[in-house]
Design a protein around this motif. Structure first.
Motif, PDB file in Angstrom:
ATOM      1  N   MET A  60      -2.997 -15.195 -12.720  1.00 40.40           N
ATOM      2  CA  MET A  60      -3.383 -14.818 -11.365  1.00 40.40           C
ATOM      3  C   MET A  60      -3.833 -13.353 -11.393  1.00 40.40           C
ATOM      4  N   PRO A  61      -4.984 -13.054 -10.804  1.00 36.42           N
ATOM      5  CA  PRO A  61      -5.478 -11.685 -10.797  1.00 36.42           C
ATOM      6  C   PRO A  61      -4.532 -10.759 -10.021  1.00 36.42           C
ATOM      7  N   ASN A  62      -4.667  -9.473 -10.281  1.00 36.53           N
ATOM      8  CA  ASN A  62      -3.825  -8.489  -9.613  1.00 36.53           C
ATOM      9  C   ASN A  62      -4.308  -8.297  -8.173  1.00 36.53           C
ATOM     10  N   HIS A  63      -3.445  -8.566  -7.239  1.00 36.79           N
ATOM     11  CA  HIS A  63      -3.784  -8.462  -5.817  1.00 36.79           C
ATOM     12  C   HIS A  63      -2.892  -7.436  -5.133  1.00 36.79           C
ATOM     13  N   LYS A  64      -2.544  -6.377  -5.845  1.00 36.23           N
ATOM     14  CA  LYS A  64      -1.575  -5.406  -5.348  1.00 36.23           C
ATOM     15  C   LYS A  64      -1.954  -4.849  -3.972  1.00 36.23           C
ATOM     16  N   ASP A  65      -3.208  -4.438  -3.786  1.00 34.72           N
ATOM     17  CA  ASP A  65      -3.641  -3.883  -2.495  1.00 34.72           C
ATOM     18  C   ASP A  65      -3.536  -4.914  -1.374  1.00 34.72           C
ATOM     19  N   GLU A  66      -3.965  -6.130  -1.674  1.00 37.14           N
ATOM     20  CA  GLU A  66      -3.914  -7.200  -0.667  1.00 37.14           C
ATOM     21  C   GLU A  66      -2.468  -7.531  -0.317  1.00 37.14           C
ATOM     22  N   ILE A  67      -1.599  -7.551  -1.324  1.00 37.12           N
ATOM     23  CA  ILE A  67      -0.183  -7.842  -1.079  1.00 37.12           C
ATOM     24  C   ILE A  67       0.428  -6.771  -0.177  1.00 37.12           C
ATOM     25  N   GLU A  68       0.057  -5.512  -0.412  1.00 29.99           N
ATOM     26  CA  GLU A  68       0.556  -4.422   0.437  1.00 29.99           C
ATOM     27  C   GLU A  68       0.057  -4.568   1.878  1.00 29.99           C
ATOM     28  N   LYS A  69      -1.219  -4.925   2.035  1.00 26.59           N
ATOM     29  CA  LYS A  69      -1.771  -5.127   3.378  1.00 26.59           C
ATOM     30  C   LYS A  69      -1.037  -6.271   4.090  1.00 26.59           C
ATOM     31  N   LEU A  70      -0.789  -7.353   3.344  1.00 26.18           N
ATOM     32  CA  LEU A  70      -0.095  -8.496   3.940  1.00 26.18           C
ATOM     33  C   LEU A  70       1.346  -8.143   4.294  1.00 26.18           C
ATOM     34  N   SER A  71       1.983  -7.362   3.443  1.00 26.18           N
ATOM     35  CA  SER A  71       3.356  -6.937   3.718  1.00 26.18           C
ATOM     36  C   SER A  71       3.404  -6.135   5.020  1.00 26.18           C
ATOM     37  N   THR A  72       2.457  -5.238   5.193  1.00 26.14           N
ATOM     38  CA  THR A  72       2.372  -4.439   6.424  1.00 26.14           C
ATOM     39  C   THR A  72       2.085  -5.344   7.623  1.00 26.14           C
ATOM     40  N   ALA A  73       1.139  -6.268   7.450  1.00 21.62           N
ATOM     41  CA  ALA A  73       0.790  -7.183   8.547  1.00 21.62           C
ATOM     42  C   ALA A  73       1.998  -8.030   8.947  1.00 21.62           C
ATOM     43  N   MET A  74       2.798  -8.458   7.963  1.00 21.54           N
ATOM     44  CA  MET A  74       3.991  -9.250   8.273  1.00 21.54           C
ATOM     45  C   MET A  74       4.979  -8.424   9.097  1.00 21.54           C
TER      46      MET A  74
END
Length: 171
Positions: free
Chosen positions: A1-15
């Motif tokens: 799975m590609p590195n999605h670190k930035d997206e994961i951080e955005k989703l964490s904030t959105a949650m």
């Protein structure tokens, strides 16, 4: 799975900032997806179907976080036609339950209205669904109050003229 670190951080904030449970659920589904969970696992964790998870992932792939925003909450399609709804409103406004075949019923209740709908047109409604129909028709539902059918007029007159004024004086 590609590195999605930035997206994961955005989703964490959105949650964390989600204003509704449903929005949180959508962000969480994508968060888990980007963490490498399979769609079936996500469906089990969140308690939704695989198809719903596929829909969330597809919306995210197409439009990012904006694709997960809910524009409105869809409701079930109406099961009564506009003409049937008008007829129902007319019956409720102009007739009593006893007039349309209910035994010794003098007040409309949600249960009686739901039964009328099922008998006359077929669809079954819960009390809440019946209440929603009444609201949509501009009718309000209130519980009926108790009335004395066999009240003694002499005692009522005595209460109004003698007892009540005495009680009122002493207050």
């Amino acid at each position: 799975m590609p590195n999605h670190k930035d997206e994961i951080e955005k989703l964490s904030t959105a949650m964390k900032e989600a204003k509704s449970k449903r929005a949180y659920e959508r962000y969480q589904a994508i968060y888990l997806h980007l963490q490498g969970y399979k769609k079936g696992e996500i469906a089990t964790i969140i308690g939704r179907s695989k198809k719903t998870i596929y829909n969330y992932i597809h919306a995210y792939a197409q439009r990012g976080l904006d694709g997960l925003e809910m524009k409105y909450s869809p409701s079930a399609p109406r099961r009564l036609s506009p003409d049937e709804e008008k007829e129902l409103a007319w019956i409720i406004e102009h007739q009593l339950p006893v007039d349309v075949g209910f035994e010794a019923k003098y007040n409309w209740t949600l249960a009686i209205i739901a039964e009328l709908i099922q008998q006359k047109w077929g669809p079954a409604y819960t009390p809440r669904g019946t209440s929603n129909i009444l609201h949509r028709l501009g009718l309000s539902y209130t519980k009926p109050t108790y009335t004395l059918a066999n009240a003694d007029e002499e005692k009522q007159k005595e209460f109004v003229e003698i007892t009540f004024p005495e009680v009122k004086k002493n207050c």
